[in-house]
Design a protein around this motif. Structure first.
Motif, PDB file in Angstrom:
ATOM      1  N   ILE A 134       0.834  -1.204   0.000  1.00  7.06           N
ATOM      2  CA  ILE A 134       0.000   0.000   0.000  1.00  7.06           C
ATOM      3  C   ILE A 134       0.864   1.247   0.000  1.00  7.06           C
ATOM      4  O   ILE A 134       1.685   1.453   0.895  1.00  7.06           O
ATOM      5  CB  ILE A 134      -0.943  -0.005   1.221  1.00  7.06           C
ATOM      6  N   LEU A 135       0.682   2.072  -1.019  1.00  7.54           N
ATOM      7  CA  LEU A 135       1.363   3.354  -1.135  1.00  7.54           C
ATOM      8  C   LEU A 135       0.336   4.466  -0.937  1.00  7.54           C
ATOM      9  O   LEU A 135      -0.788   4.368  -1.422  1.00  7.54           O
ATOM     10  CB  LEU A 135       1.997   3.525  -2.520  1.00  7.54           C
ATOM     11  N   GLY A 136       0.728   5.499  -0.245  1.00  6.14           N
ATOM     12  CA  GLY A 136      -0.156   6.656  -0.116  1.00  6.14           C
ATOM     13  C   GLY A 136      -1.203   6.543   0.969  1.00  6.14           C
ATOM     14  O   GLY A 136      -2.196   7.284   0.954  1.00  6.14           O
ATOM     15  N   ALA A 137      -1.038   5.624   1.932  1.00  2.00           N
ATOM     16  CA  ALA A 137      -1.970   5.570   3.064  1.00  2.00           C
ATOM     17  C   ALA A 137      -1.859   6.867   3.867  1.00  2.00           C
ATOM     18  O   ALA A 137      -0.800   7.492   3.922  1.00  2.00           O
ATOM     19  CB  ALA A 137      -1.662   4.374   3.949  1.00  2.00           C
ATOM     20  N   LYS A 138      -2.964   7.267   4.471  1.00  6.96           N
ATOM     21  CA  LYS A 138      -2.987   8.513   5.234  1.00  6.96           C
ATOM     22  C   LYS A 138      -3.301   8.250   6.703  1.00  6.96           C
ATOM     23  O   LYS A 138      -3.898   7.231   7.049  1.00  6.96           O
ATOM     24  CB  LYS A 138      -4.040   9.476   4.659  1.00  6.96           C
ATOM     25  N   ASN A 139      -2.922   9.181   7.528  1.00  9.66           N
ATOM     26  CA  ASN A 139      -3.217   9.087   8.959  1.00  9.66           C
ATOM     27  C   ASN A 139      -4.604   9.662   9.213  1.00  9.66           C
ATOM     28  O   ASN A 139      -4.774  10.720   9.816  1.00  9.66           O
ATOM     29  CB  ASN A 139      -2.162   9.832   9.773  1.00  9.66           C
ATOM     30  N   THR A 140      -5.623   8.951   8.721  1.00 10.28           N
ATOM     31  CA  THR A 140      -7.015   9.349   8.901  1.00 10.28           C
ATOM     32  C   THR A 140      -7.774   8.183   9.526  1.00 10.28           C
ATOM     33  O   THR A 140      -7.353   7.020   9.385  1.00 10.28           O
ATOM     34  CB  THR A 140      -7.665   9.716   7.561  1.00 10.28           C
ATOM     35  N   PRO A 141      -8.898   8.446  10.200  1.00 10.98           N
ATOM     36  CA  PRO A 141      -9.651   7.360  10.839  1.00 10.98           C
ATOM     37  C   PRO A 141     -10.046   6.255   9.860  1.00 10.98           C
ATOM     38  O   PRO A 141      -9.950   5.069  10.188  1.00 10.98           O
ATOM     39  CB  PRO A 141     -10.885   8.077  11.403  1.00 10.98           C
TER      40      PRO A 141
END
Length: 340
Positions: A128-135
């Motif tokens: 996984i590329l580009g995962a974000k620190n969001t819920p």
């Protein structure tokens, strides 16, 4: 944490045997439509994901590893140094083991459901590329991790989560770049960063602040700007940064694309890098060597990161390796004419 439902739970709720549940999920005929509907209804109520997922569905493997990247309209990700190097590294390692690479684009509005990729037998593992620190992202990643499915993150870390990741040491990279500019006598270093939803943006900010502290220079939020890692965002910010260059002649940009966009915007206003200001980018993209003047930058071993992420996923698949992987590779400042 609630106990995950198993095949026996589904069989009990549907009023059928475990063998029948297995036949439904493996699509083995003959099956009455009414029986199939009862099993699927029970599975849905119990949020059941068959054990056969983790075993690649007993019927066999896809021999594909999914590489999940964000879909950005009007942007050819594969033309960017960052994504092309990572994907090349992943592909090279997978090829050694006879696995294929399945590129999967994900739009921001799409619900994150990595489990579905395994259910549909499209992949045996995912990177996984580009995962974000969001819920939403954290929930989806937790679901993936709790099912012990083969995966690895690249260039995004979650310090309080158990997720597997491969990254570069962006705190140190930012520290090296900022310190280089400070050592040239510039006490006011403009910092063009990316979104705080990405851990590497936070790492770069930490490295920038650490460099200031080590030189006893106070942090000045008026020198901090935020782009989105695109050339266009750097170009647009030239309007805001241009007047500050009267008193701040040094710039550190969190990637080469923003740095190059900013250089273009400032050039249109009559300012030239290495003459009117000094600038350092990040990633050591091929185009950084082709700018005029050549762009100083931080080299990140993206190809090696891709290889290591693929190796982690293959080890999960082939050897059941579920030990947490949290690896940050060293990065190196490369000084060229733009900051000399």
């Amino acid at each position: 944490m609630n106990k995950l439902a198993n095949r026996k739970d589904v069989a009990r709720l549907a009023g059928v045997s475990e063998a029948t549940v297995s036949r439904v999920f493996n699509n083995i005929a003959p099956l009455k439509e009414e029986t199939k509907k009862k099993v699927l209804k029970a599975a849905k109520e119990l949020h059941y994901h068959p054990n056969v997922i983790a075993q690649n569905f007993a019927k066999g493997k896809s021999n594909n590893i999914g590489v999940i990247v964000p879909y950005l309209p009007k942007v050819n990700l594969m033309s960017t140094h960052y994504f092309s190097e990572l994907v090349s590294g992943i592909g090279a390692k997978l090829g050694e083991s006879g696995y294929g690479l399945l590129l999967l684009f994900q739009t921001p509005e799409q619900p994150k459901d990595y489990i579905q990729l395994f259910q549909s037998q499209r992949v045996d593992g995912c990177i996984i590329l580009g995962a974000k620190n969001t819920p939403n992202d954290i929930t989806a990643l937790n679901n993936l991790h709790e099912h012990h499915l083969p995966y690895c993150l690249i260039n995004q870390t979650f310090s309080e989560q158990p997720f597997h990741f491969i990254d570069g040491d962006h705190v140190d990279g930012s520290y090296q770049a900022t310190t280089s500019l400070l050592n040239k006598g510039f006490e006011r270093v403009i910092f063009l960063n990316g979104s705080k939803e990405f851990s590497n943006s936070l790492d770069r900010l930490e490295g920038y602040r650490k460099a200031l502290r080590d030189k006893d220079i106070p942090f000045n939020k008026d020198l901090i700007f935020e782009g989105n890692y695109s050339r266009k965002s750097g170009y647009k910010l030239a309007e805001q940064i241009y007047p500050i260059l009267q008193t701040s002649k040094a710039i550190f940009a969190a990637n080469d694309r923003m740095a190059i966009g900013l250089m273009q915007g400032l050039n249109e206003r009559g300012l030239l890098a290495s003459k009117d200001y000094f600038i350092i980018g990040y990633d050591n993209s091929e185009i950084s060597r082709m700018t005029s003047p050549p762009l100083s930058t931080v080299n990140v071993p993206l190809y090696e990161m891709g290889q290591l992420a693929a190796e982690k996923v293959l080890n999960c698949i082939l050897h059941g390796d579920n030990e947490k992987t949290s690896l940050k590779l060293p990065v190196t400042l490369i000084e060229r004419e733009s900051s000399l």
